[in-house]
Write a protein that holds these residues in place. Structure first.
Motif, short mmCIF file in Angstrom:
data_model
loop_
_atom_site.label_atom_id
_atom_site.label_comp_id
_atom_site.label_asym_id
_atom_site.label_seq_id
_atom_site.Cartn_x
_atom_site.Cartn_y
_atom_site.Cartn_z
N ASP A 72 0.87 -1.15 -0.11
CA ASP A 72 0.21 0.00 -0.05
C ASP A 72 0.97 1.13 0.17
O ASP A 72 2.14 1.37 0.69
CB ASP A 72 -0.94 0.08 1.17
N ARG A 73 0.39 2.11 -0.69
CA ARG A 73 1.18 3.46 -0.66
C ARG A 73 0.09 4.51 -0.43
O ARG A 73 -1.08 4.57 -0.85
CB ARG A 73 1.93 3.75 -2.03
N TYR A 74 0.16 5.38 0.69
CA TYR A 74 -0.63 6.40 1.05
C TYR A 74 0.10 7.83 0.49
O TYR A 74 1.15 8.12 0.71
CB TYR A 74 -0.58 6.67 2.26
N SER A 75 -0.88 8.48 -0.26
CA SER A 75 -0.64 9.99 -0.57
C SER A 75 -1.47 10.67 0.40
O SER A 75 -2.55 10.87 0.40
CB SER A 75 -1.03 10.16 -1.98
N THR A 121 -6.01 14.56 3.99
CA THR A 121 -6.83 13.64 2.99
C THR A 121 -5.71 12.72 2.55
O THR A 121 -4.58 12.73 2.60
CB THR A 121 -7.14 14.74 1.71
N VAL A 122 -6.15 11.38 2.42
CA VAL A 122 -5.49 10.04 2.12
C VAL A 122 -5.91 9.39 1.01
O VAL A 122 -7.00 9.07 1.10
CB VAL A 122 -5.11 9.35 3.40
N TRP A 123 -5.14 9.18 0.15
CA TRP A 123 -5.34 8.28 -1.05
C TRP A 123 -4.61 7.21 -0.74
O TRP A 123 -3.45 7.28 -0.38
CB TRP A 123 -5.04 8.97 -2.23
N ARG A 124 -4.96 6.00 -1.37
CA ARG A 124 -4.31 4.97 -0.95
C ARG A 124 -4.16 4.15 -2.56
O ARG A 124 -5.13 3.82 -3.37
CB ARG A 124 -4.78 3.70 -0.22
N ASN A 125 -2.82 3.93 -2.92
CA ASN A 125 -2.57 3.11 -3.85
C ASN A 125 -1.89 1.68 -3.67
O ASN A 125 -1.45 1.32 -2.60
CB ASN A 125 -1.43 3.71 -4.90
N GLU A 126 -2.36 0.73 -4.45
CA GLU A 126 -1.32 -0.45 -4.34
C GLU A 126 -0.41 -0.62 -5.30
O GLU A 126 -0.77 -0.43 -6.67
CB GLU A 126 -2.33 -1.70 -4.33
N ASP A 127 1.02 -0.75 -4.99
CA ASP A 127 2.24 -0.38 -5.86
C ASP A 127 2.91 -1.80 -5.78
O ASP A 127 2.99 -2.53 -4.67
CB ASP A 127 2.81 0.45 -5.59
N LEU A 128 3.25 -2.06 -6.90
CA LEU A 128 4.32 -3.11 -6.77
C LEU A 128 5.81 -2.47 -6.61
O LEU A 128 6.24 -1.37 -7.07
CB LEU A 128 4.58 -3.74 -8.49
N MET A 129 6.53 -3.26 -5.65
CA MET A 129 7.93 -2.61 -5.33
C MET A 129 8.77 -3.67 -5.33
O MET A 129 8.62 -4.86 -5.29
CB MET A 129 7.70 -2.02 -4.19
N PHE A 130 10.05 -3.50 -5.54
CA PHE A 130 11.34 -4.37 -5.43
C PHE A 130 12.08 -4.03 -3.99
O PHE A 130 12.52 -2.88 -3.83
CB PHE A 130 12.25 -4.18 -6.54
#
Ligand SMILES: Cc1cc2nc3c(=O)[nH]c(=O)nc-3n(C[C@H](O)[C@H](O)[C@H](O)COP(=O)(O)OP(=O)(O)OC[C@H]3O[C@@H](n4cnc5c(N)ncnc54)[C@H](O)[C@@H]3O)c2cc1C
Length: 400
Positions: free
Chosen positions: A200-203, A255-264
């Motif tokens: 998860d990535r939060y903006s 304000t919080v947006w959530r993405n789901e990202d691929l990471m290494f």
């Protein structure tokens, strides 16, 4: 990740809804409303005394996109595979697939790969899969290469080209590389050490009013060059961002947006790649080349040139422009299993540390800068900017 990538990812929802072909065509695109929900978000101990390393790296940027053509020196076929800007890890498997296909034109039994970074290692592994014997020649192995100083996000169009300098067929080629790579990362998910994982990535945005229709505010970028933006072509590959209900996160009334990202997790991922290469019979030789004809004298008559920024000097290729990037490393916290973007600071929690970097200035940040000396003041600054986010986390003072 670049600021413009972040901006593009924020815009991803509307683009995906615009009818991009691919997986999305069969996906059930439902509204992104989320009910009452409290994600578990552990506080980062964002203190400057916890910075244990500062790394600096130069992105090998080419305005026209990576070099993937071939040339012949004497009886040696050279296949170029360098100049991937801020997207080297993300595009590596796709770019390597193209390079190896060119290298295999006359079915050589032996292949040399110059370079042991993201592009060299993946090209070498792909070449091994054709049955060729592969030797990597390089002056550094992965942990010492610039590739190991990258963030570790799937950012396939980060500083990959300038929109007005790339060839007309480059966007389609880019898409092929991005899709091939994305599929290849699938085989590294769920392995010990989590070489590749979804997070998860939060903006997080301070007191930003939520507009009708859920548009996320774009971050301002001061780009003065027209960096290419191709992510819309693969928007079907990754989930859309979601706006989290007010007060549902420990970030207070922001304000919080959530993405789901691929990471290494580059330490584990790199180790896995090196092990795979050697287990398949790969050989490594330390070499420092000063001119292309030294490479032409190697016993292998097919060579894949993956020298990254080094190609500028080795191949006298002045189209390779350095783009400096710095990361401050906080001591790892296994309970922090997410990424974050706040006030132009990008944070990614990896198994080997929490990476904190400034993206202020957008894609022009570090452009043309060859300085690889760590900037301690910048490192302190990025950690100081994110620190207030965690004060009073969960209603109590963060255990800093
Ligand atoms: C701060 C930062 C963050 C980044 N984050 C990401 C990210 O999240 N995701 C992403 O996809 N990309 C990211 N990147 C970009 C990525 O790191 C690069 O695109 C990638 O590392 C390039 O890999 P490479 O294999 O081409 O080059 P390198 O890693 O530089 O490898 C070059 C190899 O060639 C060898 N070599 C060079 N010249 C010679 C010579 N003359 N003789 C012998 N050997 C030679 C070197 O020793 C080395 O082994 C980031 C970059 C920076 C700076």
């Amino acid at each position: 990740m670049s600021a413009s990538l972040h901006r593009r990812r924020l815009l991803q929802t509307s683009l995906a809804l615009g009818g991009v072909a691919g997986l999305q065509a069969c996906a059930n695109i439902a509204p992104t409303a989320i009910g009452p929900y409290r994600p578990t978000i552990a506080p980062i101990r964002a203190r400057t005394d916890r910075i244990f390393d500062i790394t600096v790296c130069l992105r090998p940027f080419r305005a026209q996109g990576p070099r993937l053509d071939t040339e012949t020196i004497g009886s040696t076929l050279i296949v170029h595979n360098y100049g991937h800007g801020g997207s080297g890890w993300s595009l590596s498997w796709g770019s390597g697939t193209i390079a190896v296909k060119k290298a295999m034109t006359n079915s050589p039994r032996e292949i040399a790969v110059i370079g042991c970074g993201a592009l060299g290692l993946t090209s070498a592994i792909l070449a091994q899969k054709t049955g060729a014997k592969v030797t990597i020649y390089a002056r550094e192995q992965l942990p010492q290469t610039r590739s190991s100083r990258a963030t570790g996000s799937f950012t396939p169009d980060s500083r990959i080209a300038l929109a007005d300098k790339a060839a007309p067929d480059f966007p389609a080629l880019w898409e092929e590389m991005a899709r091939t790579s994305f599929k290849a990362f699938r085989s590294y998910l769920g392995l010990p050490g989590n070489p590749v994982q979804w997070i998860d990535r939060y903006s997080v945005i301070d007191h930003e009013p939520v507009r009708d229709g859920g548009d996320a505010p774009a971050s301002v970028s001061s780009d003065s060059l027209d960096f290419a933006s191709y992510y819309a072509r693969i928007a079907d590959l990754t989930p859309r961002r979601q706006l989290l209900p007010g007060g549902s996160t420990p970030f207070g009334d922001r304000t919080v947006w959530r993405n789901e990202d691929l990471m290494f997790n580059i330490a584990d991922y790199g180790h896995t790649l090196m092990t795979d290469f050697f287990m398949a019979g790969g050989k490594f030789e330390y070499r420092d080349f000063h001119a292309p004809d030294e490479i032409a004298r190697l016993k292998e008559k097919v060579v894949i040139n993956c020298t990254g920024y080094g190609a500028r000097q080795l191949w006298k290729d002045e189209t390779v422009t350095p783009v400096r990037g710095q990361i401050a490393w906080l001591i790892p916290q296994p309970e922090v299993n997410y990424g974050l973007y706040y006030k132009h600071i990008n944070v990614l929690s990896r198994t080997d540390g929490i990476c904190v970097q400034s993206l202020e200035g957008g894609d022009m940040r570090g452009y043309g800068d060859t300085n690889e000396t760590p900037d301690c003041a910048e490192a302190d600054h990025v950690v100081t900017v994110i620190a207030p986010l965690f004060a009073g986390f969960g209603g109590a003072k963060a255990s800093t």
